[in-house]
Every structure is written in structure tokens, then in C-alpha cells.
Design a protein around this motif. Structure first.
Motif: not given
Length: 196
Positions: A147-152
Motif C-alpha cells: 500500500n505504498l501509494k496510500e501511505i505516501s
């Protein structure tokens, strides 16, 4: 316009530039460089805070005592007694204004606080569930994060961009120009303008 063209030329590589664009087979170079600095005994919280350092760098922030644009993990980033992470940050071209990232562990969660040392010392905060974003059961760096996009987007929207905006407003640098945009937006704009 020439700046965008040169930016686009440097962007046309196969490696992901932003951490959020990392895939299961390829990880952003900045993220890989930071992860390689972690101790072999690093815990899942360490991996998430390392990711936050990369996300801060993507938005123009760096560790105060560093003189380069490289992202690195300082030796004293985490208190051995309390497990609290404390890092002083500066925005590029505004290194006389320091901010502080304080990350407090609370079970599986991290309480993130960024304190700005301008005006009335504003504090931006959020809580993150570490295991939603970090896979502690792998040694493969490409599979370490989820979920890199979400946390970014969450981290940048709730903490980093409000802090950045405050600093730029105080310095009268905020305006309708490409210079006032974060680097990741400039990269995305450049990619859309010069598609062949």
C-alpha cells in the motif's frame, strides 16, 4: 520549459523515481538506498520510519545535519530507552528553518508528529498502523512494503505538504510557479507534457 525537458530526459528511466511507484519486482533507488542502511535487527517500525524519510525527501525535506541531497538514517534517530524516533528536518533552500519529526511507537501503531518551528509551533499529527504498510516476514526489499501509494499520499497530504506550505508562506516563496510545486508533481507534469 527547458527545465521540464531536462527533467523529463532524466525521468525516462526504467526504475521508479518515487517510492510509491515501486513494484513487487523493482524498488525506487532512494528507498533501496535507505533500506540498505538499516541494521540487520531492524524492526517493522524502523522500516516504516525509513520509508517516511524517503517520502520527506521527495517533498524537499532532508535531515538537518546532512549536507547532501541523499537520504540517510542518522545514528541517533531512535532513543534506545524509549524507542521514540526524533529527527530534525529542513526544507531545501530554507535550511535556517528547522522542523522536527517525532515518531512514538504504540504497539503496532506509530504516532507521527511534525512540529514546525515557525509561527506558533504548529503540530501536524496522524496515527499509522505499521503492519498495514510493512511486511516484517520477508528479506526481499521489493516485497517489504504494501500500500505504498496510500501511505505516501496520506503522509504527504496530512503532514508534509501543510508543513511545506507553512514554511513557503512565511518565506514568501509560495506562488503560482513550478518552483513552488513538490518534485513529485513536477515529475508527473513533465511526464505528461513530453510523452512521445
Amino acid at each position: 520549459m527547458e527545465q521540464l525537458r531536462s527533467l523529463n530526459r532524466t525521468v525516462n528511466i526504467t526504475e521508479p523515481i518515487l517510492a510509491e511507484d515501486s513494484t513487487f519486482s523493482t524498488i525506487a533507488l532512494s528507498l533501496r538506498a535507505v533500506l540498505e542502511q538499516l541494521d540487520k535487527n531492524a524492526k517493522h517500525h524502523d522500516y516504516l520510519v525509513a520509508l517516511l524519510l524517503v517520502l520527506l525527501a521527495e517533498s524537499g525535506f532532508g535531515i538537518s545535519e546532512q549536507n547532501t541531497r541523499l537520504v540517510y538514517i542518522p545514528e541517533n534517530w531512535k532513543s534506545k530507552e524509549t524507542g521514540v524516533y526524533e529527527l530534525y528536518l529542513t526544507l531545501r533552500n530554507a535550511d535556517h528553518i528547522r522542523s522536527k519529526l517525532i515518531v512514538i511507537t504504540c504497539g503496532d501503531k506509530l504516532v507521527l508528529n511534525i512540529i514546525s518551528h515557525i509561527r506558533n509551533m504548529k503540530i501536524y499529527s496522524m496515527v499509522v498502523q505499521t503492519l498495514k504498510y510493512v511486511n516484517p516476514y520477508t528479506n526481499n526489499l521489493c516485497l517489504r512494503y504494501m500500500n505504498l501509494k496510500e501511505i505516501s499520499h496520506r503522509f504527504k497530504d496530512k503532514l508534509v505538504m501543510p508543513l511545506r506550505t507553512d514554511i513557503l508562506l512565511v518565506l514568501n516563496l509560495m506562488g503560482p510557479s513550478l518552483e513552488s510545486l513538490p518534485i513529485e508533481l513536477c515529475v508527473k507534469i513533465a511526464n505528461m507534457l513530453f510523452v512521445e
